[in-house]
Scaffold this motif. Structure first.
Motif, PDB file in Angstrom:
ATOM      1  N   LYS A   1      -9.566  -2.425   3.224  1.00 30.47           N
ATOM      2  CA  LYS A   1      -8.300  -2.603   2.506  1.00 30.47           C
ATOM      3  C   LYS A   1      -8.280  -1.745   1.242  1.00 30.47           C
ATOM      4  N   GLN A   2      -9.408  -1.685   0.531  1.00 28.70           N
ATOM      5  CA  GLN A   2      -9.463  -0.862  -0.679  1.00 28.70           C
ATOM      6  C   GLN A   2      -9.314   0.619  -0.335  1.00 28.70           C
TER       7      GLN A   2
ATOM      8  N   THR B   1      -6.542  -2.786  -5.903  1.00 32.42           N
ATOM      9  CA  THR B   1      -7.904  -2.945  -5.373  1.00 32.42           C
ATOM     10  C   THR B   1      -8.599  -4.125  -6.058  1.00 32.42           C
ATOM     11  N   LYS B   2      -8.287  -4.337  -7.334  1.00 33.54           N
ATOM     12  CA  LYS B   2      -8.869  -5.492  -8.042  1.00 33.54           C
ATOM     13  C   LYS B   2      -8.312  -6.801  -7.485  1.00 33.54           C
TER      14      LYS B   2
ATOM     15  N   GLU C   1     -13.513  -3.692   2.032  1.00 39.63           N
ATOM     16  CA  GLU C   1     -13.781  -2.252   1.948  1.00 39.63           C
ATOM     17  C   GLU C   1     -12.665  -1.446   2.614  1.00 39.63           C
TER      18      GLU C   1
ATOM     19  N   ARG D   1      -2.677   1.502  -7.982  1.00 41.34           N
ATOM     20  CA  ARG D   1      -3.632   1.428  -6.866  1.00 41.34           C
ATOM     21  C   ARG D   1      -4.906   0.715  -7.309  1.00 41.34           C
ATOM     22  N   ARG D   2      -5.392   1.068  -8.506  1.00 40.21           N
ATOM     23  CA  ARG D   2      -6.610   0.422  -9.014  1.00 40.21           C
ATOM     24  C   ARG D   2      -6.383  -1.081  -9.236  1.00 40.21           C
TER      25      ARG D   2
ATOM     26  N   THR E   1       0.818  -1.211   0.000  1.00 37.68           N
ATOM     27  CA  THR E   1       0.000   0.000   0.000  1.00 37.68           C
ATOM     28  C   THR E   1       0.854   1.265   0.000  1.00 37.68           C
TER      29      THR E   1
ATOM     30  N   ALA F   1      -9.992  -7.495  -4.312  1.00 35.20           N
ATOM     31  CA  ALA F   1     -11.349  -7.994  -4.563  1.00 35.20           C
ATOM     32  C   ALA F   1     -11.308  -9.488  -4.932  1.00 35.20           C
TER      33      ALA F   1
END
Length: 188
Positions: A181-182, A118-119, A179, A114-115, A33, A122
């Motif tokens: 973590k994202q 997040t995937k 949520e 970052r995106r 992160t 997920a």
């Protein structure tokens, strides 16, 4: 008359669902992160003495500052193998070798990375949900067997609802973990 059926093992089901949550939290720790964390290196293995060995077993891992990890390799012969494993790890970190010390500067995360992270988070969460649903399925199969062995319908309904409630609680915990973590990943 004694009953020939068994109640579902709720402790076992809960333990297995909790295990799926623990596994998810460990996977989340390996996601970077923008801050240095020794746990980032946990999934990386090095070919040491003919077997794949975790990095933290061939040297000392330190986090001297928020954007730097150092790895002090104990055996000089393994430095190049450790460097190679780090480059091929997919962490996006460029190791800097200084004798037996490998420095890992953690670069600032850009928006696209970052995106992507997040995937990945997920995907980890979905795997945990699937594991929890599989445990639920096992519980329902135990219940079906018990019903066939003579469990009263009222008891079956109670157990069914209890298993479903436990499943729903664990899925909600997965969603909440994902949520947070994202949010952590998207913070600049």
């Amino acid at each position: 008359m004694t009953a020939d059926y068994e109640d579902p093992d709720m402790d076992d089901l809960k333990h297995r669902m909790d295990g799926a949550l623990r596994a998810l939290k460990n996977e989340f720790l390996s996601l970077r992160t923008g801050r240095a964390s020794a746990s980032m290196l946990d999934p990386i293995n090095v070919d040491a003495y003919g077997s794949m060995t975790p990095l933290n077993q061939i040297g000392t891992v330190n986090v001297p500052e928020p954007r730097m990890i150092t790895l002090n390799i104990w055996d000089k012969a393994l430095v190049s193998k450790a460097e190679k494993a780090l480059r091929e790890s997919g962490l996006g970190i460029n190791p800097v070798v200084d004798g037996t010390i490998i420095r890992l500067p953690i670069p600032e995360l850009n928006e696209e990375r970052r995106r992507q992270l997040t995937k990945v988070a997920a995907q980890y969460a979905e795997s945990a949900r699937i594991a929890i649903r599989n445990v639920r399925q096992d519980g329902m199969q135990q219940l079906k067997k018990s019903k066939n062995d003579g469990m009263p319908e009222d008891d079956e309904r109670i157990w069914h609802d209890e298993i479903q409630e436990m499943t729903d609680k664990h899925i909600a915990l997965v969603d909440k973990s994902l949520e947070s973590k994202q949010e952590e990943i998207m913070q600049v």
